[in-house]
Write an enzyme that holds these catalytic residues in place. Sequence first.
Site, PDB file in Angstrom:
ATOM      1  CB  SER A 110      -0.978  -0.121   1.049  1.00  0.00           C
ATOM      2  OG  SER A 110      -1.921   0.810   1.072  1.00  0.00           O
ATOM      3  CG  HIS A 133      -4.676  -1.526  -2.434  1.00  0.00           C
ATOM      4  ND1 HIS A 133      -5.356  -0.327  -1.690  1.00  0.00           N
ATOM      5  CD2 HIS A 133      -3.835  -1.721  -1.252  1.00  0.00           C
ATOM      6  CE1 HIS A 133      -4.611  -0.067  -0.626  1.00  0.00           C
ATOM      7  NE2 HIS A 133      -3.934  -0.953  -0.187  1.00  0.00           N
TER       8      HIS A 133
END
Length: 222
Positions: A110, A133
């Site tokens: 992330s 993501h």
Amino acid sequence: MKEKENEALSEEKTENIISLGTVKGRGGIITVPIIGQIEGHYLLPETQKTTKYEHILPLLASAEQDEGVRGIVIMINTVGGDVEAGLAIAEMLAGMKTPTASVILGGGHSIGLPIAVACRRSFAVPSATLTIHPVRISGTVLGVPQAFASLERMQERVSGFIVGHSGVKREVLDGLMMNTGELTTDVGSVITGKRAVALGLIDALGGIADAFSAVRQMAEKK
């Protein structure tokens, strides 16, 4: 009397650095760990391992002004965390004149990815994993166009930073983020350190020794 006061301050500073997991080693190179979850403006439960941005930012600022610091190695093993806090750390690293290198030793998930690519040289061990993501938000979300526009701008900040500080192409990064066929309950991709290098996200495969070597070389050139 003055000497004793200076010694006491030096010892206190050393204790504070060690308590944060940061150690100044031989040759003026310090190591800074980014571990657990990156904590932002809200406190996380005590049961979670966290990296507090209010600790990291002053530490980096102090290192930038310290003539005895010749380089910084960022050791990364994080699940991600607060977007604003992670980007603040990444922007701080990107704006430093002090030579920096990062190495993903476990997870660079992330918002950990922007921190990794913010350094002048980035490394990842072959077994490292990176989850890529879209930006997530929590709490109350108003179903109005402004809310979605704000989320889109935040996503652009993250994606733009990654593309601007690595060799990955924008369409490749967007494809990884919007992949719907890999994560069972989410959108995105999980890639290895080896694939991250092949895609241009990370500069090279390597470990802690490679990161220290890169920083030393940059310091000598400087």
